[in-house]
Scaffold this active site. Structure first.
Site, PDB file in Angstrom:
ATOM      1  CB  ALA A 126      -1.036   0.027   1.037  1.00  0.00           C
ATOM      2  CG  HIS A 280       1.540  -8.830   5.783  1.00  0.00           C
ATOM      3  ND1 HIS A 280       0.106  -9.153   5.448  1.00  0.00           N
ATOM      4  CD2 HIS A 280       1.704  -7.595   5.369  1.00  0.00           C
ATOM      5  CE1 HIS A 280      -0.155  -8.036   4.948  1.00  0.00           C
ATOM      6  NE2 HIS A 280       0.605  -6.969   4.997  1.00  0.00           N
ATOM      7  CB  SER A 315       8.363 -12.489   4.162  1.00  0.00           C
ATOM      8  OG  SER A 315       7.186 -12.143   4.056  1.00  0.00           O
ATOM      9  N   GLY A 316      11.327 -10.831   2.939  1.00  0.00           N
ATOM     10  CA  GLY A 316      12.926 -10.981   3.275  1.00  0.00           C
ATOM     11  C   GLY A 316      13.888 -11.605   2.160  1.00  0.00           C
ATOM     12  NE  ARG A 318      15.109  -6.651   1.696  1.00  0.00           N
ATOM     13  CZ  ARG A 318      13.874  -7.217   1.948  1.00  0.00           C
ATOM     14  NH1 ARG A 318      13.301  -8.066   1.020  1.00  0.00           N
ATOM     15  NH2 ARG A 318      12.870  -6.483   2.778  1.00  0.00           N
TER      16      ARG A 318
HETATM   17  C1  LIG Z   1       4.715  -0.656   2.899  1.00  0.00           C
HETATM   18  C2  LIG Z   1       4.259  -2.108   2.669  1.00  0.00           C
HETATM   19  C3  LIG Z   1       2.669  -2.147   2.794  1.00  0.00           C
HETATM   20  C4  LIG Z   1       2.129  -3.502   2.511  1.00  0.00           C
HETATM   21  N1  LIG Z   1       0.957  -3.415   2.213  1.00  0.00           N
HETATM   22  C5  LIG Z   1       0.503  -4.623   1.716  1.00  0.00           C
HETATM   23  C6  LIG Z   1      -0.994  -4.562   1.453  1.00  0.00           C
HETATM   24  O1  LIG Z   1      -1.640  -3.841   1.399  1.00  0.00           O
HETATM   25  N2  LIG Z   1      -1.418  -5.954   1.550  1.00  0.00           N
HETATM   26  C7  LIG Z   1      -0.858  -6.833   1.554  1.00  0.00           C
HETATM   27  O2  LIG Z   1      -1.295  -8.103   1.295  1.00  0.00           O
HETATM   28  N3  LIG Z   1       0.484  -7.084   1.820  1.00  0.00           N
HETATM   29  C8  LIG Z   1       1.053  -5.798   1.962  1.00  0.00           C
HETATM   30  N4  LIG Z   1       2.437  -5.624   2.524  1.00  0.00           N
HETATM   31  C9  LIG Z   1       3.173  -7.267   2.515  1.00  0.00           C
HETATM   32  C10 LIG Z   1       3.902  -7.421   1.139  1.00  0.00           C
HETATM   33  O3  LIG Z   1       2.944  -7.906   0.163  1.00  0.00           O
HETATM   34  C11 LIG Z   1       5.000  -8.428   1.222  1.00  0.00           C
HETATM   35  O4  LIG Z   1       4.205  -9.730   1.815  1.00  0.00           O
HETATM   36  C12 LIG Z   1       5.960  -8.158   2.228  1.00  0.00           C
HETATM   37  O5  LIG Z   1       6.262  -6.779   1.740  1.00  0.00           O
HETATM   38  C13 LIG Z   1       7.383  -9.062   1.917  1.00  0.00           C
HETATM   39  O6  LIG Z   1       8.449  -8.828   2.527  1.00  0.00           O
HETATM   40  P1  LIG Z   1       9.723  -7.901   2.240  1.00  0.00           P
HETATM   41  O7  LIG Z   1       9.164  -6.292   2.496  1.00  0.00           O
HETATM   42  O8  LIG Z   1      10.667  -8.086   3.328  1.00  0.00           O
HETATM   43  O9  LIG Z   1       9.845  -8.265   0.884  1.00  0.00           O
HETATM   44  C14 LIG Z   1       2.953  -4.515   2.655  1.00  0.00           C
HETATM   45  C15 LIG Z   1       4.483  -4.321   2.599  1.00  0.00           C
HETATM   46  C16 LIG Z   1       4.928  -3.305   2.801  1.00  0.00           C
HETATM   47  C17 LIG Z   1       6.559  -3.206   2.975  1.00  0.00           C
END
Ligand SMILES: Cc1cc2nc3c(=O)[nH]c(=O)nc-3n(C[C@H](O)[C@H](O)[C@H](O)COP(=O)(O)O)c2cc1C
Length: 396
Positions: A126, A280, A315-316, A318
């Protein structure tokens, strides 16, 4: 924005055997010291050489409130840290004298019948406008089209479903651009049903239903700036609701946020066409496992899941090697969240560069490891024995 070093950090370095590094040392900071770079501004895009360089750039460029919303995680952020640290538990087992000369040609992937140029995608996140007020997630659409990878738009994106759909490109390498649409069912259901209708009408190809947000999450870093999450307080997320969502659309509905083998097996029994392993980014529940641990738990207890449905994970992630490790366990598509949000400080070009870095690393690292086909990364590529110590086994 601020210097990373602080008294607390230095003390941690002095006393901890292995201090946690939010941004691995890629040499960027030392390099910038020798240039005209002014702290607190966006470094030149040409100096972004690693995925984690974009963390540094965004931390410099964004104000505290915006950066904290992107960076925040749940509780003491141990899951967030574990997401980044866990990879080092699992060493690679590179095989030599394998002909890897055509590895590049095996990078493309098919997911739910759609063709993409690589097994990486932009995860739904988001508030893209924080990094790029004017174009926000339009940059994700453009970069995903140019690089021909999947973008899954978030329900709470800064741009509307219609604006994102209108930005789609009809002329990608594989024809019209494919977007998936993420949905929440926490607020008033009519909001979700309306969003689904609009997404379907504007050509989304699948829904990603986020199941790991049944309540608000504990995010101190963001709460400090009153920048909390968008979920409702608590809501009735159930498998019956999954049936209802499916009954409202002809599109595939992918549950996002699977972190246990039981839920993976349940999703299969409920007819999910694909599942999405994710904690997430450590933003929802502290002490929920990383995708590597989840994939391993499924692999140990119900390996058939990887044959029964297509599996995506995030998730994670990099590095190219992170992607390879997940592919070795049977994951098909690997997503990144924060890095794309950070790269968006540079606009479409930044997002494109991030995708290029990932593609290059996957192919280079795969070749180094003796992988001959990225669609068939062997399980034996990784030594997962360290994960065995903590893996949950259903029959024990
Ligand atoms: C700023 C931000 C906003 C996010 N918003 C959503 C969202 O609206 N819906 C959702 O399913 N996941 C959301 N996520 C989770 C991402 O889809 C994803 O699972 C997560 O960022 C992966 O981990 P990483 O940031 O370590 O790559 C969000 C993540 C971040 C960083």
């Amino acid at each position: 924005m601020r210097l990373f070093t602080s008294a607390g950090f230095l003390a941690a370095v002095a006393f901890a055997a292995e201090p946690f590094l939010n941004e691995a040392d890629t040499g960027l900071v030392d390099y910038l010291l020798g240039t005209n770079y002014t702290e607190g501004t966006l470094p030149l895009l040409k100096d972004m050489r690693a995925v984690l360089d974009f963390d540094y750039a965004a931390r410099q460029f964004l104000d505290n409130q915006k950066y904290s919303f992107y960076r925040t995680a749940a509780g003491g952020e141990w899951s967030y840290r574990n997401n980044l640290d866990v990879w080092k538990k699992v060493m690679l087992r590179p095989r030599h004298l394998h002909d890897v000369s055509k590895l590049n040609e095996t990078l493309p992937v098919t997911f739910l019948g759609y063709n993409f140029s690589a097994p990486v995608f932009i995860a739904p996140a988001a508030r893209g406008a924080y990094a790029n007020p004017e174009r926000a997630e339009l940059n994700f659409v453009d970069a995903a089209a140019k690089e021909n990878i999947l973008y899954t738009a978030a329900l709470y994106a800064s741009k509307t479903i219609e604006e994102l759909a209108a930005q789609k490109h009809n002329d990608t390498m594989n024809g019209p651009q494919v977007l998936f649409q993420q949905i929440y069912t926490n607020a008033n259901f009519s909001v979700t049903w309306d969003a689904m209708k609009r997404a379907e009408e504007t050509g989304a190809k699948a829904f990603v239903w986020t199941i790991d947000a049944p309540g608000d999450s504990t995010r101190h870093r963001a709460a400090r700036y009153d920048t909390t999450n968008a979920n409702g307080a608590t809501s009735a997320l159930t498998w019956d609701l999954y049936d209802e969502i499916k009954s409202r659309t002809s599109l595939p509905v992918i549950p996002k946020g699977i972190v246990t083998v039981e839920d993976a097996v349940m999703a299969v029994s409920k007819g999910a066409p694909a599942i999405y392993l994710s904690n997430h980014g450590g933003r929802q529940l502290e002490y929920s496992p990383s995708p590597l641990e989840i994939a391993y738990e499924i692999h140990r207890n119900a390996p058939q899941v990887f044959q029964q449905v297509e599996v995506m994970a995030d998730s994670g992630v990099r590095y190219g090697t992170d992607v390879l490790k997940l592919l070795a366990l049977g994951v098909k598509m690997v997503g990144l969240g924060r890095p794309f949000m950070y790269a968006n400080c540079y606009g479409t070009e930044g997002v494109e560069k991030l995708i290029q870095i990932l593609k290059t690393e996957i192919v280079h690292d795969g070749a180094q490891a003796g992988v001959t086909d990225l669609k068939k990364v062997p399980r034996s590529l990784i030594n997962a024995r360290p994960l065995e110590a903590n893996v949950f086994l259903m029959d024990q």
